[in-house]
Write an enzyme that holds these catalytic residues in place. Structure first.
Site, PDB file in Angstrom:
ATOM      1  CB  CYS A 112      -1.775 -24.591 -10.936  1.00  0.00           C
ATOM      2  SG  CYS A 112      -2.759 -22.975 -10.860  1.00  0.00           S
ATOM      3  CG  ASN A 147     -11.062 -18.159 -11.731  1.00  0.00           C
ATOM      4  OD1 ASN A 147     -11.992 -18.914 -11.663  1.00  0.00           O
ATOM      5  ND2 ASN A 147     -10.938 -17.408 -12.509  1.00  0.00           N
ATOM      6  CG  LEU A 148     -10.959 -14.103  -5.175  1.00  0.00           C
ATOM      7  CD1 LEU A 148     -12.288 -13.847  -5.130  1.00  0.00           C
ATOM      8  CD2 LEU A 148     -10.269 -14.495  -3.601  1.00  0.00           C
ATOM      9  CD  GLU A 149      -9.634 -13.052 -12.644  1.00  0.00           C
ATOM     10  OE1 GLU A 149      -9.412 -14.049 -13.232  1.00  0.00           O
ATOM     11  OE2 GLU A 149     -10.256 -12.083 -12.956  1.00  0.00           O
ATOM     12  CG  HIS A 194      -3.761 -19.538 -10.176  1.00  0.00           C
ATOM     13  ND1 HIS A 194      -3.327 -19.731 -11.576  1.00  0.00           N
ATOM     14  CD2 HIS A 194      -3.399 -18.237  -9.838  1.00  0.00           C
ATOM     15  CE1 HIS A 194      -2.721 -18.835 -11.874  1.00  0.00           C
ATOM     16  NE2 HIS A 194      -2.693 -17.878 -10.738  1.00  0.00           N
ATOM     17  CB  CYS A 252      -1.148 -22.182 -15.333  1.00  0.00           C
ATOM     18  SG  CYS A 252      -1.220 -21.506 -13.554  1.00  0.00           S
ATOM     19  CD  GLU A 301      -5.336 -25.516 -11.147  1.00  0.00           C
ATOM     20  OE1 GLU A 301      -5.136 -25.697 -12.334  1.00  0.00           O
ATOM     21  OE2 GLU A 301      -5.614 -24.193 -10.982  1.00  0.00           O
TER      22      GLU A 301
END
Length: 296
Positions: free
Chosen positions: A131, A88-90, A101, A128, A103
Site C-alpha cells: 500500500c 479490504n476485499l478478498e 487493500h 503494508c 487503502e
C-alpha cells in the site's frame, strides 16, 4: 440504517453515532462530503483528525475479507475536502493477488469520484509495503499524511524512505492527474459507452494498456473500475478488482451482476483479460464481454 453498520455504530460515541446514523441510508457507500463532514465536527466537538480516526469502524464495516476475516478500513481525504471510505476485499477461493487493500479501495473511491489529489489517508492498521508503494504513485504521494490510531501523523515519506516511483521511470503525470484517452469505437450500448469513457480515464503509463471494467446489475445500476498501474508493477490495481470493490462498497452482492464488460486498448503491451476472467468467474456465473479498441 444499513445492517452492516450496526456493530460499528455501537463502537462510536453517542454524539457521533447520533449524528452519523441519518447518513447511513441505503445509498451510503462511504462518501461524506465536506459540508457533511463539517456538520459532524460541529455536532461531536471533535477535531477533524479525531473524527476521521473515530470513523474507521464504519469504514471497516465495508470490508469483505472472506479468507482472512481481518477487517481493515481506510479513509482518503480528497483535495475537495470530501472523504472516501474503503475496505479490504478478498475473493473466496481465488489467488491472493486478487485482493484489494483498504487503502487501494479508498483511493480508487476518490479517483472514481473525480478527485485529483489525496491529502490525507486514515487507516486502522499500519499500511503494508504494497500500500505504501501504491500511495507513492499518486500526485504528491510522498507528502500525503498518514494517520494511524495512537500514533503521530507523518507523511508517506516517513513510511517509505528512499522511495521508487513514477519519476524514476520518467512519468511526469502520476496517478490522479487529469487525462483522457479517446478510442475509435461507435456504440449505442450504454454499458460499452461507459466502459470506453472509463478506459479513457485509466492510468497505464508503463504498458499503455488503458482499460476499464463496467459491471451491470439486474436493476440496471452500473459499477466501474479503471486500471491503475504502479512504477513497481505488482501493486497495480486491476480494473475488475476496482469494479468489484465499488460494487461491494455500494452494498451489492456478486449475485446481482448481470453483465460485465472489459474494454482495453489495442496499443497495450499486456492484456488484462485473463486476470479479469479469473476474478469474475470466481464470484459470478457471467461471461466477460471483452472488447479491444484502437486509440484515436
Amino acid at each position: 440504517m444499513q445492517n452492516r453498520f450496526i456493530d460499528s455504530i455501537s463502537q462510536l460515541s453517542k454524539p457521533l453515532s447520533t449524528a452519523l446514523v441519518p447518513l447511513l441510508n441505503d445509498d451510503f457507500c462511504g462518501h461524506i462530503d465536506a459540508n457533511q463532514l463539517s456538520v459532524l465536527i460541529d455536532k461531536t466537538k471533535l477535531t477533524e483528525q479525531e473524527l476521521l480516526l473515530a470513523l474507521l469502524p464504519v469504514a471497516a464495516a465495508l470490508a469483505s475479507p472472506s479468507l482472512s476475516q481481518f477487517f481493515v478500513g481506510a479513509i482518503a481525504k480528497g483535495g475537495s475536502g470530501d472523504i472516501y471510505m474503503g475496505a479490504n476485499l478478498e475473493l473466496p477461493g481465488e489467488a491472493l493477488f486478487h485482493t484489494v487493500h483498504a487503502e487501494q479501495s479508498a483511493i480508487s473511491h476518490a479517483w472514481l469520484s473525480g478527485e485529483t489529489q489525496i491529502v490525507d489517508i486514515v487507516v486502522n492498521f499500519s499500511p503494508c509495503g504494497h500500500c505504501r508503494q501504491f500511495i507513492n504513485e499518486l500526485v504528491d504521494g510522498s507528502k500525503i499524511n498518514i494517520h494511524l490510531p495512537g500514533q503521530a501523523t507523518a507523511p508517506l515519506s516517513h513510511y517509505l524512505p528512499y522511495a521508487f516511483g513514477p519519476t524514476d521511470l520518467n512519468v511526469t503525470r502520476p496517478l490522479l492527474s487529469k487525462s483522457n484517452i479517446e478510442f475509435n469505437l461507435e456504440s449505442s450500448d450504454p454499458l460499452i459507452i461507459e466502459a470506453l469513457d472509463q478506459a479513457g480515464l485509466s492510468y497505464a503509463p508503463y504498458t499503455n494498456c488503458h482499460a476499464a471494467v463496467v459491471l451491470e446489475t439486474h436493476d440496471g445500476a452500473t459499477f466501474c473500475g479503471r486500471y491503475a498501474e504502479n512504477a513497481a508493477f505488482n501493486p497495480s490495481m486491476q480494473p475488475m478488482q476496482m469494479a468489484l470493490s465499488n460494487l461491494i462498497r455500494h452494498n451489492r452482492d456478486y449475485s446481482d451482476i448481470k453483465r460485465a464488460v472489459l474494454i482495453e486498448s489495442s496499443k497495450g503491451q499486456i492484456s488484462l483479460v485473463g486476470a479479469a476472467m479469473d476474478a469474475l468467474h470466481t464470484i459470478a456465473a457471467v461471461e466477460l464481454e471483452h472488447i479491444v479498441v484502437d486509440p484515436s
